[in-house]
Motif scaffolding. Sequence first.
Motif, PDB file in Angstrom:
ATOM      1  N   HIS B  43      14.121  -7.313   5.377  1.00 48.89           N
ATOM      2  CA  HIS B  43      12.610  -8.095   5.329  1.00 48.89           C
ATOM      3  C   HIS B  43      11.683  -7.065   4.684  1.00 48.89           C
ATOM      4  N   PHE B  44      11.956  -5.848   4.800  1.00 50.20           N
ATOM      5  CA  PHE B  44      10.948  -4.877   4.073  1.00 50.20           C
ATOM      6  C   PHE B  44      11.310  -4.788   2.483  1.00 50.20           C
ATOM      7  N   PHE B  45      12.502  -4.905   2.147  1.00 49.15           N
ATOM      8  CA  PHE B  45      12.582  -4.762   0.740  1.00 49.15           C
ATOM      9  C   PHE B  45      12.900  -6.146   0.114  1.00 49.15           C
ATOM     10  N   HIS B  46      13.297  -7.213   0.755  1.00 44.55           N
ATOM     11  CA  HIS B  46      13.558  -8.419  -0.100  1.00 44.55           C
ATOM     12  C   HIS B  46      12.641  -9.596   0.601  1.00 44.55           C
ATOM     13  N   GLY B  47      12.131  -9.100   1.690  1.00 44.00           N
ATOM     14  CA  GLY B  47      11.065 -10.147   2.277  1.00 44.00           C
ATOM     15  C   GLY B  47       9.828  -9.968   2.052  1.00 44.00           C
ATOM     16  N   ASP B  48       8.689 -10.837   2.728  1.00 46.25           N
ATOM     17  CA  ASP B  48       7.294 -10.593   2.640  1.00 46.25           C
ATOM     18  C   ASP B  48       6.752  -9.494   3.690  1.00 46.25           C
ATOM     19  N   MET B  49       7.611  -8.812   4.149  1.00 48.59           N
ATOM     20  CA  MET B  49       7.155  -8.191   5.492  1.00 48.59           C
ATOM     21  C   MET B  49       5.815  -7.201   5.147  1.00 48.59           C
ATOM     22  N   LEU B  50       5.782  -6.673   3.719  1.00 47.06           N
ATOM     23  CA  LEU B  50       4.727  -5.629   3.524  1.00 47.06           C
ATOM     24  C   LEU B  50       3.549  -6.448   3.263  1.00 47.06           C
ATOM     25  N   ILE B  51       3.517  -7.509   2.690  1.00 41.65           N
ATOM     26  CA  ILE B  51       2.546  -8.453   2.358  1.00 41.65           C
ATOM     27  C   ILE B  51       2.006  -8.918   3.828  1.00 41.65           C
ATOM     28  N   ASN B  52       2.836  -9.559   4.367  1.00 44.78           N
ATOM     29  CA  ASN B  52       2.461  -9.841   5.906  1.00 44.78           C
ATOM     30  C   ASN B  52       1.707  -8.584   6.815  1.00 44.78           C
ATOM     31  N   LEU B  53       2.410  -7.618   6.670  1.00 43.84           N
ATOM     32  CA  LEU B  53       1.705  -6.479   7.335  1.00 43.84           C
ATOM     33  C   LEU B  53       0.433  -6.109   6.977  1.00 43.84           C
ATOM     34  N   SER B  54       0.196  -6.016   5.880  1.00 44.68           N
ATOM     35  CA  SER B  54      -0.991  -5.490   5.066  1.00 44.68           C
ATOM     36  C   SER B  54      -1.936  -6.720   5.538  1.00 44.68           C
ATOM     37  N   VAL B  55      -1.921  -7.945   5.311  1.00 43.26           N
ATOM     38  CA  VAL B  55      -2.620  -8.784   5.519  1.00 43.26           C
ATOM     39  C   VAL B  55      -3.204  -8.761   6.786  1.00 43.26           C
ATOM     40  N   THR B  56      -2.176  -8.838   7.988  1.00 41.48           N
ATOM     41  CA  THR B  56      -2.657  -8.780   9.281  1.00 41.48           C
ATOM     42  C   THR B  56      -3.545  -7.406   9.690  1.00 41.48           C
ATOM     43  N   LEU B  57      -2.946  -6.310   9.142  1.00 38.51           N
ATOM     44  CA  LEU B  57      -3.603  -5.146   9.197  1.00 38.51           C
ATOM     45  C   LEU B  57      -5.283  -5.085   8.902  1.00 38.51           C
ATOM     46  N   THR B  58      -5.258  -5.877   7.481  1.00 35.01           N
ATOM     47  CA  THR B  58      -6.634  -6.070   7.152  1.00 35.01           C
ATOM     48  C   THR B  58      -7.415  -6.802   8.454  1.00 35.01           C
ATOM     49  N   ARG B  59      -6.872  -8.049   8.683  1.00 40.44           N
ATOM     50  CA  ARG B  59      -7.447  -8.652   9.756  1.00 40.44           C
ATOM     51  C   ARG B  59      -8.045  -7.908  10.931  1.00 40.44           C
ATOM     52  N   VAL B  60      -6.942  -7.212  11.265  1.00 37.19           N
ATOM     53  CA  VAL B  60      -7.165  -6.205  12.423  1.00 37.19           C
ATOM     54  C   VAL B  60      -8.269  -5.371  12.500  1.00 37.19           C
ATOM     55  N   LEU B  61      -8.244  -4.514  11.108  1.00 38.76           N
ATOM     56  CA  LEU B  61      -9.405  -3.800  10.914  1.00 38.76           C
ATOM     57  C   LEU B  61     -10.967  -4.341  10.820  1.00 38.76           C
ATOM     58  N   ILE B  62     -10.599  -5.374   9.970  1.00 34.90           N
ATOM     59  CA  ILE B  62     -12.123  -5.994  10.041  1.00 34.90           C
ATOM     60  C   ILE B  62     -12.640  -6.452  11.344  1.00 34.90           C
ATOM     61  N   SER B  63     -11.834  -7.186  12.061  1.00 35.55           N
ATOM     62  CA  SER B  63     -12.379  -7.555  13.272  1.00 35.55           C
ATOM     63  C   SER B  63     -12.551  -6.462  14.311  1.00 35.55           C
ATOM     64  N   PHE B  64     -11.907  -5.536  14.335  1.00 33.16           N
ATOM     65  CA  PHE B  64     -12.041  -4.233  15.097  1.00 33.16           C
ATOM     66  C   PHE B  64     -13.227  -3.736  14.586  1.00 33.16           C
ATOM     67  N   ILE B  65     -13.593  -3.506  13.469  1.00 29.35           N
ATOM     68  CA  ILE B  65     -14.900  -2.720  13.262  1.00 29.35           C
ATOM     69  C   ILE B  65     -16.108  -3.475  13.570  1.00 29.35           C
ATOM     70  N   ILE B  66     -16.112  -4.925  13.221  1.00 24.96           N
ATOM     71  CA  ILE B  66     -17.200  -5.914  13.730  1.00 24.96           C
ATOM     72  C   ILE B  66     -17.179  -5.909  15.134  1.00 24.96           C
ATOM     73  N   ALA B  67     -16.183  -5.874  16.155  1.00 22.63           N
ATOM     74  CA  ALA B  67     -16.228  -5.906  17.386  1.00 22.63           C
ATOM     75  C   ALA B  67     -16.702  -4.712  18.023  1.00 22.63           C
ATOM     76  N   MET B  68     -16.427  -3.500  17.316  1.00 19.30           N
ATOM     77  CA  MET B  68     -16.887  -2.356  17.838  1.00 19.30           C
ATOM     78  C   MET B  68     -18.070  -2.215  17.779  1.00 19.30           C
ATOM     79  N   ILE B  69     -18.584  -2.549  16.489  1.00 18.73           N
ATOM     80  CA  ILE B  69     -20.475  -2.288  16.281  1.00 18.73           C
ATOM     81  C   ILE B  69     -21.132  -3.168  17.144  1.00 18.73           C
ATOM     82  N   LEU B  70     -20.763  -4.571  17.337  1.00 16.45           N
ATOM     83  CA  LEU B  70     -21.516  -5.458  17.992  1.00 16.45           C
ATOM     84  C   LEU B  70     -21.342  -4.879  19.690  1.00 16.45           C
ATOM     85  N   GLY B  71     -20.206  -4.860  20.000  1.00 18.68           N
ATOM     86  CA  GLY B  71     -20.028  -4.368  21.332  1.00 18.68           C
ATOM     87  C   GLY B  71     -20.595  -3.142  21.747  1.00 18.68           C
ATOM     88  N   VAL B  72     -20.690  -2.155  21.013  1.00 23.33           N
ATOM     89  CA  VAL B  72     -21.287  -0.865  21.279  1.00 23.33           C
ATOM     90  C   VAL B  72     -23.113  -1.187  21.278  1.00 23.33           C
TER      91      VAL B  72
END
Lengths: 249, 250
Positions: B43-72
């Motif tokens: 999956h790493f070399f022949h599949g979409d794993m890298l793309i999927n990981l980076s897409v998910t990670l971006t979503r995680v980071l954006i929502s993490f930052i927004i949630a932390m700022i609002l929550g604090v």
Amino acid sequence: MIALDVAIKDKYYANSDLVVLKEIQFSVKPGEFVAIIGPSGSGKTTLLNMISGLEEATEQTLLCNGKPLNGGKAFPLGYVFQQPRLMPWLTVNENIQLVLPTTQETIIKTLLAQVGLAGKGDYYPKQLSGGMQRRVAIARAFAVNPELILLDEPFNSLDAPTASTLRLLLADLCKSRGSTVVFVTHDLSEAINLADRIIFMSHSPSSIIHQTTVDLPKPRTESGSNELAWQAKLMNQYPQILSGSLCTD
Amino acid sequence: MSPLYGRLLILIILASTWQGIAWLVNSSDFPSLFIVMESFIYHFFHGDMLINLSVTLTRVLISFIIAMILGVMIGILMGISKRLNQLSDTLLIIVLNIPALVTILLCYIWFGLVESAAIMAVVINKVPTVVVMIREGARVVDEDLLNVAKVYKLSLRKTFFNVFLPQLYPYIMASARAGLSLIWKIVLVVELLGRSDGVGFALNTLFQFFDIAGILAYTFAFISIVLVIENLIFRPLDKLIARGIHHDRA
């Protein structure tokens, strides 16, 4: 220099109907060192908090040079609390820098040297002993060049040699700055050692029971014969004065 | 034994236990480590794993930052203002207890199957838990230290950043740690329900083919990323925050 007029009528404990201070009235002359002595729980800290503006009573008049203390022109105030109250996340330098409006490295360095903490500027408060932390608190109070300085039993729970070093230091600093001082303590010999005048307070609800000028030449020593004689005379006249009573029996 | 060796040892024990069970069970539902590794490499070399990981990670980071700022921000306000706390306490408990799935579904229905709806769903799920933790911190702020700031007439900015906020750092760290793990779990559900990329989407596809090795490979990939974040960001931050607080006497 600051002259202080204090008149407080009925100060209650926060959220309670217990009276802490009742009919307190006294004045402090510019550059005068006034000690306030009273038994535990007699509202000495409350009194300092009111002078510093941290607490208020419904009926109070606090005048500084004849003008209202709060709302009047702000003047530099130093307050040495009973606990050092340093920010644990700031170094010694940063703690003193915090109360200064501009960066003043040399002033901080000189002050630390004066309180015997040269080279300790980069330590965090928790890395210092209790006595050292108090010295930082004293340095912080003097860093703002205070016209009025309030001290709340600053040498409490220190060993005798450290306390007497710090007393000498305090007397020096006050003398060189000419600050007006209100010093709260429950130690009579400490008060005699430092103060121009001593105000005695009663048990809570406290009022002033006695005021006396310490008419001894400075510098004084802790166990000097003059000082001891002065203390003995006072205790002879009012044996109960330290427990807040003027009764003679 | 140094802490690093201790951690490695536990990993080795876990891995060998798994390998042992896989041999004993000997079923395609419980793939051995080697099969998972093979799947990972595929999956790493022949599949979409890298793309999927980076897409998910971006979503995680954006929502993490927004949630932390609002929550604090909300947490501090609720912690210092009794009135605001009384007003919004019930609302907080309601939002805290709405099932994550319901928020996600409603966001998709109301705002469409778009990226912003996905992020919003995650943020709504996370903010209340941050608020609860920060509010506790703001409630127990040391009045004595604030009085120092008052007596020495510190500016509001200085008081906030040098006296008030440092007392909340441990609470902010705790909610950030708890936050990251919660958020990436929710992001996967969000992706599974309404996105056509990301780890959640990939897992759904793998599930439809009963590709258990693939599912585990993705899980490992993401856990390793979280471990890297923990070691590269959270640990150094911990040390920075603990400065002056956990020192021994010199």
